[in-house]
Design an enzyme around this catalytic site. Structure first.
Site, PDB file in Angstrom:
ATOM      1  N   CYS A  90       0.952  -1.116  -0.488  1.00  0.00           N
ATOM      2  CA  CYS A  90       0.088   0.107   0.374  1.00  0.00           C
ATOM      3  C   CYS A  90       0.890   1.496   0.208  1.00  0.00           C
ATOM      4  O   CYS A  90       0.285   2.371  -0.975  1.00  0.00           O
ATOM      5  CB  CYS A  90      -1.063  -0.334   1.084  1.00  0.00           C
ATOM      6  SG  CYS A  90      -1.809   2.180   1.242  1.00  0.00           S
TER       7      CYS A  90
ATOM      8  N   CYS B 270      -1.501   2.125  -3.111  1.00  0.00           N
ATOM      9  CA  CYS B 270      -2.708   3.097  -3.242  1.00  0.00           C
ATOM     10  C   CYS B 270      -1.950   3.877  -2.861  1.00  0.00           C
ATOM     11  O   CYS B 270      -2.194   5.339  -3.794  1.00  0.00           O
ATOM     12  CB  CYS B 270      -3.051   2.193  -1.138  1.00  0.00           C
ATOM     13  SG  CYS B 270      -3.470   0.812  -0.607  1.00  0.00           S
TER      14      CYS B 270
ATOM     15  N   LYS C 231       0.013   5.452  -6.124  1.00  0.00           N
ATOM     16  CA  LYS C 231      -1.030   5.377  -6.538  1.00  0.00           C
ATOM     17  C   LYS C 231      -2.309   7.272  -6.746  1.00  0.00           C
ATOM     18  O   LYS C 231      -2.296   7.386  -7.736  1.00  0.00           O
ATOM     19  CB  LYS C 231      -1.747   4.317  -6.896  1.00  0.00           C
ATOM     20  CG  LYS C 231      -3.208   4.021  -8.274  1.00  0.00           C
ATOM     21  CD  LYS C 231      -4.395   4.683  -7.635  1.00  0.00           C
ATOM     22  CE  LYS C 231      -4.605   4.653  -5.951  1.00  0.00           C
ATOM     23  NZ  LYS C 231      -5.115   3.241  -6.355  1.00  0.00           N
TER      24      LYS C 231
ATOM     25  N   TYR D 269      -9.550  -3.273 -11.028  1.00  0.00           N
ATOM     26  CA  TYR D 269      -8.967  -2.501  -9.932  1.00  0.00           C
ATOM     27  C   TYR D 269      -7.614  -1.302 -10.514  1.00  0.00           C
ATOM     28  O   TYR D 269      -7.815  -0.106 -11.122  1.00  0.00           O
ATOM     29  CB  TYR D 269      -8.651  -2.184  -8.749  1.00  0.00           C
ATOM     30  CG  TYR D 269      -9.381  -2.833  -7.673  1.00  0.00           C
ATOM     31  CD1 TYR D 269      -9.663  -1.327  -6.708  1.00  0.00           C
ATOM     32  CD2 TYR D 269     -10.048  -3.496  -7.132  1.00  0.00           C
ATOM     33  CE1 TYR D 269     -11.096  -1.758  -5.941  1.00  0.00           C
ATOM     34  CE2 TYR D 269     -11.248  -4.553  -6.417  1.00  0.00           C
ATOM     35  CZ  TYR D 269     -11.295  -3.083  -6.115  1.00  0.00           C
ATOM     36  OH  TYR D 269     -12.756  -2.916  -4.745  1.00  0.00           O
TER      37      TYR D 269
ATOM     38  N   GLU E 138      -7.332   2.165 -12.727  1.00  0.00           N
ATOM     39  CA  GLU E 138      -6.881   3.085 -12.349  1.00  0.00           C
ATOM     40  C   GLU E 138      -6.006   3.409 -13.403  1.00  0.00           C
ATOM     41  O   GLU E 138      -5.704   4.978 -13.533  1.00  0.00           O
ATOM     42  CB  GLU E 138      -6.462   2.495 -11.172  1.00  0.00           C
ATOM     43  CG  GLU E 138      -8.008   2.775 -10.206  1.00  0.00           C
ATOM     44  CD  GLU E 138      -7.367   2.110  -9.026  1.00  0.00           C
ATOM     45  OE1 GLU E 138      -8.144   2.364  -7.381  1.00  0.00           O
ATOM     46  OE2 GLU E 138      -6.296   1.616  -8.838  1.00  0.00           O
TER      47      GLU E 138
ATOM     48  N   HIS F 251     -26.790  22.353   0.426  1.00  0.00           N
ATOM     49  CA  HIS F 251     -26.800  22.954  -1.042  1.00  0.00           C
ATOM     50  C   HIS F 251     -25.446  23.888  -1.024  1.00  0.00           C
ATOM     51  O   HIS F 251     -25.693  24.822  -0.024  1.00  0.00           O
ATOM     52  CB  HIS F 251     -28.694  23.365  -1.764  1.00  0.00           C
ATOM     53  CG  HIS F 251     -28.831  23.331  -2.604  1.00  0.00           C
ATOM     54  ND1 HIS F 251     -28.588  22.821  -3.729  1.00  0.00           N
ATOM     55  CD2 HIS F 251     -28.364  25.028  -3.682  1.00  0.00           C
ATOM     56  CE1 HIS F 251     -28.453  23.210  -5.233  1.00  0.00           C
ATOM     57  NE2 HIS F 251     -28.886  24.422  -4.449  1.00  0.00           N
TER      58      HIS F 251
ATOM     59  N   GLU G 257     -26.242  15.572  -1.867  1.00  0.00           N
ATOM     60  CA  GLU G 257     -27.168  15.899  -1.564  1.00  0.00           C
ATOM     61  C   GLU G 257     -27.994  14.883  -2.182  1.00  0.00           C
ATOM     62  O   GLU G 257     -29.383  15.340  -1.986  1.00  0.00           O
ATOM     63  CB  GLU G 257     -27.801  17.436  -1.968  1.00  0.00           C
ATOM     64  CG  GLU G 257     -27.765  18.420  -3.536  1.00  0.00           C
ATOM     65  CD  GLU G 257     -28.134  19.944  -3.420  1.00  0.00           C
ATOM     66  OE1 GLU G 257     -28.698  20.455  -2.913  1.00  0.00           O
ATOM     67  OE2 GLU G 257     -27.265  19.947  -4.162  1.00  0.00           O
TER      68      GLU G 257
HETATM   69  P1  NDP Z   1      -8.088  -7.310 -10.106  1.00  0.00           P
HETATM   70  O1  NDP Z   1      -9.079  -8.918  -9.319  1.00  0.00           O
HETATM   71  O2  NDP Z   1      -9.027  -6.376  -9.263  1.00  0.00           O
HETATM   72  O3  NDP Z   1      -9.089  -7.984 -11.464  1.00  0.00           O
HETATM   73  C1  NDP Z   1      -8.114  -8.457 -11.907  1.00  0.00           C
HETATM   74  C2  NDP Z   1      -8.535  -8.746 -13.851  1.00  0.00           C
HETATM   75  O4  NDP Z   1      -7.370  -9.344 -15.119  1.00  0.00           O
HETATM   76  C3  NDP Z   1     -10.204  -9.154 -13.871  1.00  0.00           C
HETATM   77  O5  NDP Z   1     -10.187  -8.219 -15.112  1.00  0.00           O
HETATM   78  C4  NDP Z   1      -9.639  -9.972 -14.314  1.00  0.00           C
HETATM   79  O6  NDP Z   1     -10.723 -10.316 -15.831  1.00  0.00           O
HETATM   80  C5  NDP Z   1      -8.296 -10.680 -15.030  1.00  0.00           C
HETATM   81  N1  NDP Z   1      -7.615 -12.066 -15.021  1.00  0.00           N
HETATM   82  C6  NDP Z   1      -7.790 -12.099 -14.387  1.00  0.00           C
HETATM   83  N2  NDP Z   1      -6.831 -13.465 -14.084  1.00  0.00           N
HETATM   84  C7  NDP Z   1      -6.511 -13.705 -15.062  1.00  0.00           C
HETATM   85  C8  NDP Z   1      -5.747 -14.016 -16.203  1.00  0.00           C
HETATM   86  N3  NDP Z   1      -5.051 -15.700 -15.238  1.00  0.00           N
HETATM   87  N4  NDP Z   1      -5.940 -14.050 -17.283  1.00  0.00           N
HETATM   88  C9  NDP Z   1      -6.127 -12.620 -17.324  1.00  0.00           C
HETATM   89  N5  NDP Z   1      -6.244 -11.940 -16.856  1.00  0.00           N
HETATM   90  C10 NDP Z   1      -7.410 -12.235 -15.903  1.00  0.00           C
HETATM   91  O7  NDP Z   1      -6.814  -7.419  -9.854  1.00  0.00           O
HETATM   92  P2  NDP Z   1      -5.818  -6.280 -10.105  1.00  0.00           P
HETATM   93  O8  NDP Z   1      -4.801  -6.538 -10.481  1.00  0.00           O
HETATM   94  O9  NDP Z   1      -6.504  -4.659 -10.970  1.00  0.00           O
HETATM   95  O10 NDP Z   1      -5.686  -5.966  -8.571  1.00  0.00           O
HETATM   96  C11 NDP Z   1      -5.288  -6.829  -7.311  1.00  0.00           C
HETATM   97  C12 NDP Z   1      -5.826  -6.438  -6.407  1.00  0.00           C
HETATM   98  O11 NDP Z   1      -5.571  -5.007  -5.452  1.00  0.00           O
HETATM   99  C13 NDP Z   1      -7.733  -6.162  -6.218  1.00  0.00           C
HETATM  100  O12 NDP Z   1      -8.317  -7.676  -6.098  1.00  0.00           O
HETATM  101  C14 NDP Z   1      -7.635  -5.176  -5.156  1.00  0.00           C
HETATM  102  O13 NDP Z   1      -8.096  -5.864  -3.935  1.00  0.00           O
HETATM  103  C15 NDP Z   1      -6.159  -4.381  -5.183  1.00  0.00           C
HETATM  104  N6  NDP Z   1      -6.217  -3.544  -5.340  1.00  0.00           N
HETATM  105  C16 NDP Z   1      -6.884  -2.586  -4.828  1.00  0.00           C
HETATM  106  C17 NDP Z   1      -7.157  -1.119  -5.705  1.00  0.00           C
HETATM  107  C18 NDP Z   1      -8.556   0.086  -4.625  1.00  0.00           C
HETATM  108  O14 NDP Z   1      -8.878  -0.241  -3.020  1.00  0.00           O
HETATM  109  N7  NDP Z   1      -8.846   1.078  -4.974  1.00  0.00           N
HETATM  110  C19 NDP Z   1      -6.140  -0.899  -6.086  1.00  0.00           C
HETATM  111  C20 NDP Z   1      -5.671  -1.487  -6.566  1.00  0.00           C
HETATM  112  C21 NDP Z   1      -5.796  -2.701  -6.342  1.00  0.00           C
HETATM  113  P3  NDP Z   1     -12.536 -10.741 -15.470  1.00  0.00           P
HETATM  114  O15 NDP Z   1     -12.559 -10.558 -14.366  1.00  0.00           O
HETATM  115  O16 NDP Z   1     -13.158 -10.753 -17.173  1.00  0.00           O
HETATM  116  O17 NDP Z   1     -11.889 -12.190 -14.909  1.00  0.00           O
END
Ligand code: NDP
Length: 449
Positions: free
Chosen positions: A43, A48, A51, A179, A183, A438, A443
């Site tokens: 983080c 976080c 980012k 995510y 982002e 307001h 709101e």
């Molecule tokens: P996410 O779990 O958010 O998303 C993963 C994405 O990758 C999905 O679109 C999924 O596709 C795709 N995917 C998963 N496995 C594969 C694979 N084997 N091959 C190709 N595509 C794949 O992961 P992130 O990496 O974006 O983030 C990781 C974690 O970090 C998040 O779960 C979150 O908890 C945390 N995070 C939180 C943030 C916040 O709170 N703002 C910011 C950044 C990270 P599909 O869904 O279509 O299957």
């Protein structure tokens, strides 16, 4: 003489590990923590915090443009310098790293800046071969980017490296629809890169409410982000000029300057020696724990992303805190995982708490949905054609608000406060009873009809 060197030995100084170490020490425990990289964890160091600072930096692109509609004349065309933003962000990360280290030291937590592995139920070993014993061991090693295997995947970067780029890529391909992908698509788009997002399915941010993610997709396309759906990598070839030739199913080969892979994060258990103590993992490699974060081995606990319960920093912090209460304050504490608010810091950001419309329909059957689809006042004057969307879902029988979903300026800031009401079980009538403040965007939440 004490039976063990420490009461608690924590492996991993991220959000969960640091909180558990600090609070345990405050309760009088003798605590040590080992960290192979930097105190602060994902983080603070490569997640976080940096980012969010990049999101702020990127947002100036819109602010500077909109400012002119508010009468501001810019002396020259705004110019963006990536190394300035990058270095200032990394300097801030160093500052927080120092603050976390000081906090641990002030609580007499002994810090070992080296890799530690589990040797047995009460023993850990450092890379140097030295061993230490502890009554309890806490694994808080987080998660690590998952990079799918395909020819040339080594030419791609993950979110670990993205904060250190030498220069801003002119053309960037971002893989994943979650995510991190959304982002960074927003960040690079605003900073001036040409952004293409590729995902294996045609769904982005699958856990969020469909209306909200549809709105993000529509706005992102309007901003110039290109989406390639139902595509999987075939290969990445590095060409003589340094560009990357990407081949993906269903699309013509394309050149990019950078490929960022954000396809999820997996529990970071590799080479930790958990098998030496017989710690059980699930099929995804996550450490299996009970409600008190205890593994199948009585002396070994785990918190945060390594347990893959909810991969969010504030959740890891709560788990670390609960563990310290349980083990060292005679106060067995569990974490309540219900109605956890979350946000995606896309452009614009989105945020949610509670059930999506689909989940609520499945679970409750009879629900009511209230929508506000509006343009923020500031965006109207700026002639920014971007609509915010707020959605409230209630249980039709009890009137209780069971889900709140928002996309628009400052949505995460607004939702954090509104989440208190949702978590407290308030009804739509309770929201309606509050006089609007307001003129604000928030709101809309008390004016939904
Ligand atoms: P996410 O779990 O958010 O998303 C993963 C994405 O990758 C999905 O679109 C999924 O596709 C795709 N995917 C998963 N496995 C594969 C694979 N084997 N091959 C190709 N595509 C794949 O992961 P992130 O990496 O974006 O983030 C990781 C974690 O970090 C998040 O779960 C979150 O908890 C945390 N995070 C939180 C943030 C916040 O709170 N703002 C910011 C950044 C990270 P599909 O869904 O279509 O299957």
């Amino acid at each position: 003489m004490a039976e063990f060197d420490y009461d608690l030995f924590v492996i991993g100084a991220g959000s969960g590990g640091v909180r558990a170490a600090r609070v345990s020490a405050a309760h009088g425990a003798k605590v040590a923590i080992a960290e192979e990289h930097k105190v602060g964890g994902t983080c603070v160091i490569r997640g976080c915090v940096p980012k969010k600072l990049l999101v702020y930096g990127a947002h100036f692109a819109e602010d500077l443009k909109d400012a002119q509609k508010f009468g501001w004349k810019l002396a020259s065309k705004p110019d963006f310098d990536w190394p300035t933003l990058r270095d200032n962000v990394l300097a801030e990360v160093e500052r927080i790293n120092g603050a976390y280290t000081d906090t641990l030291k002030n609580h007499d937590v002994e810090i070992f800046l080296e890799r530690a592995t589990v040797e047995g139920p009460n023993t850990i070993t450092f890379a140097s071969g030295e061993t230490k014993t502890a009554k309890y061991i806490l694994i808080a090693t987080g998660a690590w980017p998952h990079i799918p295997e395909f020819p040339g995947s080594e030419h791609a970067i993950s979110s670990n490296e993205v904060f250190h780029l030498e220069k801003l890529p002119k053309r960037i391909l971002i893989a994943g629809g979650g995510y991190i992908a959304n982002e960074f698509a927003g960040i690079f788009n605003k900073l001036g890169s040409r952004v293409t997002l590729i995902n294996r399915t045609d769904v982005i941010l699958r856990q969020y409410d469909q209306s909200i993610r549809d709105r993000l997709l529509q706005i992102s396309i309007t901003k110039g982000i290109e989406f390639c759906f139902n595509a999987e990598f075939e290969s990445i070839e590095k060409q003589e000029d340094g560009s990357l030739l990407v081949k993906a199913t269903g699309y013509d080969p394309r050149e990019f300057d950078q490929v960022l892979i954000a396809t999820g994060r997996r529990p970071n258990v590799s080479g930790l020696g958990l098998e030496n103590a017989g710690v059980a993992l699930d099929d995804t490699g996550a450490i299996i724990v009970d409600d008190y974060s205890k593994t199948n081995v009585d002396s070994i606990y785990a918190v945060g992303d390594v347990t893959d319960r909810v991969q969010l920093t504030p959740v890891a912090i709560r788990e670390g805190n609960a563990l310290a209460e349980t083990l060292f304050n005679d106060n067995p504490t569990t974490v309540d995982y219900d109605a956890i608010p979350s946000a995606v810091f896309s452009h614009p950001p989105l945020a949610a708490v509670g059930m999506t419309e689909g989940e609520a329909r499945n679970k409750l059957g009879s629900i009511k949905v209230y929508l506000s689809d509006f343009r923020a006042m500031k965006d109207v004057l700026a002639e920014r054609n971007e609509r915010a969307l707020y959605k409230m879902i209630t249980d039709a029988v009890t009137d209780r608000v069971v889900g709140l979903h928002m996309i628009g300026p400052d949505a995460p800031e607004i939702l954090q406060a509104a989440a208190v009401a949702v978590k407290a079980g308030l009804t739509k009538a309770d929201f309606d009873n509050v006089v609007a403040l307001h003129p604000t965007m928030a709101e809309e939440l008390v004016l939904l009809r």
